[in-house]
Design a protein around this motif. Structure first.
Motif, PDB file in Angstrom:
ATOM      1  N   ALA A  41       4.852   8.734   1.568  1.00 45.27           N
ATOM      2  CA  ALA A  41       3.660   7.455   1.572  1.00 45.27           C
ATOM      3  C   ALA A  41       3.780   7.049   2.998  1.00 45.27           C
ATOM      4  O   ALA A  41       4.972   6.847   3.483  1.00 45.27           O
ATOM      5  CB  ALA A  41       4.001   6.168   0.616  1.00 45.27           C
ATOM      6  N   HIS A  42       2.707   6.821   3.843  1.00 49.79           N
ATOM      7  CA  HIS A  42       2.574   6.427   5.116  1.00 49.79           C
ATOM      8  C   HIS A  42       1.824   5.054   5.444  1.00 49.79           C
ATOM      9  O   HIS A  42       1.766   4.556   6.286  1.00 49.79           O
ATOM     10  CB  HIS A  42       1.719   7.608   5.951  1.00 49.79           C
ATOM     11  N   ASN A  43       1.513   4.670   4.048  1.00 48.03           N
ATOM     12  CA  ASN A  43       1.114   2.913   4.188  1.00 48.03           C
ATOM     13  C   ASN A  43       1.013   2.494   2.805  1.00 48.03           C
ATOM     14  O   ASN A  43       1.391   3.323   1.795  1.00 48.03           O
ATOM     15  CB  ASN A  43      -0.514   3.174   4.540  1.00 48.03           C
ATOM     16  N   ARG A  44       0.598   1.136   2.770  1.00 44.19           N
ATOM     17  CA  ARG A  44       0.923   0.376   1.493  1.00 44.19           C
ATOM     18  C   ARG A  44       0.024   1.090   0.312  1.00 44.19           C
ATOM     19  O   ARG A  44       0.270   1.188  -0.820  1.00 44.19           O
ATOM     20  CB  ARG A  44       0.566  -1.005   1.641  1.00 44.19           C
ATOM     21  N   VAL A  45      -1.279   1.489   0.725  1.00 44.14           N
ATOM     22  CA  VAL A  45      -1.791   1.989  -0.474  1.00 44.14           C
ATOM     23  C   VAL A  45      -1.452   3.202  -1.123  1.00 44.14           C
ATOM     24  O   VAL A  45      -1.507   3.450  -2.383  1.00 44.14           O
ATOM     25  CB  VAL A  45      -3.605   2.519   0.049  1.00 44.14           C
ATOM     26  N   GLN A  46      -0.882   4.407  -0.174  1.00 45.69           N
ATOM     27  CA  GLN A  46      -0.196   5.562  -0.818  1.00 45.69           C
ATOM     28  C   GLN A  46       1.013   4.927  -1.547  1.00 45.69           C
ATOM     29  O   GLN A  46       1.297   5.570  -2.560  1.00 45.69           O
ATOM     30  CB  GLN A  46       0.147   6.343   0.230  1.00 45.69           C
ATOM     31  N   ALA A  47       1.784   3.921  -1.069  1.00 44.51           N
ATOM     32  CA  ALA A  47       3.140   3.544  -1.701  1.00 44.51           C
ATOM     33  C   ALA A  47       2.695   2.854  -3.168  1.00 44.51           C
ATOM     34  O   ALA A  47       3.542   3.490  -4.075  1.00 44.51           O
ATOM     35  CB  ALA A  47       3.767   2.837  -0.808  1.00 44.51           C
ATOM     36  N   LYS A  48       1.674   2.197  -3.123  1.00 44.89           N
ATOM     37  CA  LYS A  48       1.339   1.608  -4.204  1.00 44.89           C
ATOM     38  C   LYS A  48       0.784   2.495  -5.553  1.00 44.89           C
ATOM     39  O   LYS A  48       1.452   2.302  -6.562  1.00 44.89           O
ATOM     40  CB  LYS A  48       0.413   0.550  -4.225  1.00 44.89           C
ATOM     41  N   THR A  49       0.199   3.703  -5.049  1.00 44.42           N
ATOM     42  CA  THR A  49      -0.290   4.483  -5.947  1.00 44.42           C
ATOM     43  C   THR A  49       1.038   5.391  -6.325  1.00 44.42           C
ATOM     44  O   THR A  49       0.934   5.920  -7.523  1.00 44.42           O
ATOM     45  CB  THR A  49      -1.143   5.447  -5.367  1.00 44.42           C
ATOM     46  N   LEU A  50       1.937   5.710  -5.608  1.00 42.27           N
ATOM     47  CA  LEU A  50       3.215   6.943  -5.722  1.00 42.27           C
ATOM     48  C   LEU A  50       4.282   6.296  -6.525  1.00 42.27           C
ATOM     49  O   LEU A  50       5.025   6.963  -6.975  1.00 42.27           O
ATOM     50  CB  LEU A  50       3.311   7.642  -4.405  1.00 42.27           C
ATOM     51  N   ILE A  51       4.411   4.918  -6.264  1.00 42.13           N
ATOM     52  CA  ILE A  51       5.547   4.489  -6.799  1.00 42.13           C
ATOM     53  C   ILE A  51       5.835   4.275  -8.296  1.00 42.13           C
ATOM     54  O   ILE A  51       6.957   4.468  -8.558  1.00 42.13           O
ATOM     55  CB  ILE A  51       5.718   2.801  -6.257  1.00 42.13           C
ATOM     56  N   GLY A  52       4.724   4.790  -8.940  1.00 43.05           N
ATOM     57  CA  GLY A  52       4.889   4.699 -10.521  1.00 43.05           C
ATOM     58  C   GLY A  52       5.714   5.805 -10.955  1.00 43.05           C
ATOM     59  O   GLY A  52       6.389   5.596 -11.936  1.00 43.05           O
ATOM     60  N   ASP A  53       5.538   6.762 -10.306  1.00 46.63           N
ATOM     61  CA  ASP A  53       6.418   7.953 -10.613  1.00 46.63           C
ATOM     62  C   ASP A  53       7.774   8.183 -10.077  1.00 46.63           C
ATOM     63  O   ASP A  53       8.279   9.130 -10.340  1.00 46.63           O
ATOM     64  CB  ASP A  53       5.420   9.153 -10.188  1.00 46.63           C
ATOM     65  N   ALA A  54       8.230   7.226  -9.247  1.00 44.47           N
ATOM     66  CA  ALA A  54       9.284   7.510  -8.394  1.00 44.47           C
ATOM     67  C   ALA A  54      10.462   6.512  -9.106  1.00 44.47           C
ATOM     68  O   ALA A  54      10.089   5.616  -9.520  1.00 44.47           O
ATOM     69  CB  ALA A  54       9.198   6.881  -7.091  1.00 44.47           C
ATOM     70  N   GLU A  55      11.667   7.325  -8.882  1.00 41.43           N
ATOM     71  CA  GLU A  55      12.761   6.664  -9.403  1.00 41.43           C
ATOM     72  C   GLU A  55      13.488   5.797  -8.406  1.00 41.43           C
ATOM     73  O   GLU A  55      14.539   5.162  -8.643  1.00 41.43           O
ATOM     74  CB  GLU A  55      13.671   7.571 -10.271  1.00 41.43           C
ATOM     75  N   ALA A  56      13.185   5.952  -7.020  1.00 40.38           N
ATOM     76  CA  ALA A  56      13.988   5.459  -6.174  1.00 40.38           C
ATOM     77  C   ALA A  56      12.983   5.552  -4.678  1.00 40.38           C
ATOM     78  O   ALA A  56      12.315   6.467  -4.682  1.00 40.38           O
ATOM     79  CB  ALA A  56      15.359   5.955  -5.729  1.00 40.38           C
ATOM     80  N   SER A  57      13.048   4.834  -3.876  1.00 39.33           N
ATOM     81  CA  SER A  57      12.363   4.588  -2.610  1.00 39.33           C
ATOM     82  C   SER A  57      13.324   4.815  -1.337  1.00 39.33           C
ATOM     83  O   SER A  57      14.426   4.041  -1.397  1.00 39.33           O
ATOM     84  CB  SER A  57      11.560   3.372  -2.249  1.00 39.33           C
ATOM     85  N   VAL A  58      12.974   5.851  -0.546  1.00 36.36           N
ATOM     86  CA  VAL A  58      13.775   6.083   0.664  1.00 36.36           C
ATOM     87  C   VAL A  58      13.109   5.549   1.789  1.00 36.36           C
ATOM     88  O   VAL A  58      11.956   5.989   2.018  1.00 36.36           O
ATOM     89  CB  VAL A  58      14.080   7.453   0.822  1.00 36.36           C
ATOM     90  N   LEU A  59      13.408   4.502   2.447  1.00 34.05           N
ATOM     91  CA  LEU A  59      12.458   3.877   3.611  1.00 34.05           C
ATOM     92  C   LEU A  59      13.071   4.425   4.893  1.00 34.05           C
ATOM     93  O   LEU A  59      14.063   4.106   5.523  1.00 34.05           O
ATOM     94  CB  LEU A  59      12.688   2.333   3.697  1.00 34.05           C
TER      95      LEU A  59
END
Length: 209
Positions: A41-59
């Motif tokens: 994800a390169h912005n908030r819109v993408q992150a909000k869409t993809l976070i549902g399937d993620a088990e962790a976020s790497v910043l």
């Protein structure tokens, strides 16, 4: 834990990488080589869409950007937040090294599969403990707020009915049982009505010549 979301900002995105930074493996390259499924994800819109399937976020962002990202991500889903500490992000984070950074762990480009696995494992544990602490804090603040309304209602009843605090509390409890409401809801209603009546009296007094 197999599904990860790598988050970039404009400064750390692959297209914005410098020649020196491009020599360092990107997070998705290292993580996929370790057997993880990785979305980017390169912005908030993408992150909000993809976070549902993620088990962790790497910043993959400077430390100064983590609080803003972390706050947004945790509103969407409570997942472990890990910082990707590359030469680039470390260099951009020198001024923020003393900040209270909200991360559950750190990953680096040089980590091997087992090291990544354990970093994610302990990150998940840290995330769970942090979330548990936040929930307990929220419950404590809620109880303090409820106690404030109940104490205010008791004070009003003591004043109006000329009774003791114990008698006022019993009256509140009986009314809550009769109305099948929570004690705090009855207390809040009493306080709001009392304050409204006081405001009306003040307005009437102000209109008198």
């Amino acid at each position: 834990m197999r599904s990860l979301l790598v988050i970039y900002n404009q400064a750390t995105g692959p297209k914005a990488s410098t020649a020196a930074a491009s020599k360092t493996p990107l997070p998705e390259t290292v993580l996929r080589a370790c057997g993880y499924s990785v979305a980017q994800a390169h912005n908030r819109v993408q992150a909000k869409t993809l976070i549902g399937d993620a088990e962790a976020s790497v910043l993959h962002v400077p430390l100064s950007d983590i609080r803003e990202w972390g706050t947004a991500l945790l509103q969407w889903k409570a997942v472990p937040l890990l910082w990707w500490c590359s030469d680039e992000t470390a260099a951009e984070s020198l001024e923020a090294c003393e900040d209270n950074v909200m991360v559950d762990g750190i990953l680096t480009p040089s980590m091997k599969a087992q090291e990544v696995h354990w970093a994610l494992h302990f990150g998940a544990k840290q995330c769970f403990e942090r979330q548990q602490w936040l929930d307990e804090r929220k419950q404590l603040l809620s109880r303090i707020e409820e106690r404030k309304w109940i104490d205010m209602a008791k004070g009003i009843l003591c004043e109006i009915k000329n009774i003791s605090e114990a008698e006022a509390y019993d009256l509140l409890r009986k009314q809550a049982m009769n109305e099948r409401k929570r004690l705090v809801d009855v207390a809040t209603s009493i306080v709001n009505v009392y304050q409204l009546l006081q405001e009306q009296k003040q307005r009437k007094g102000a209109k008198r010549p």
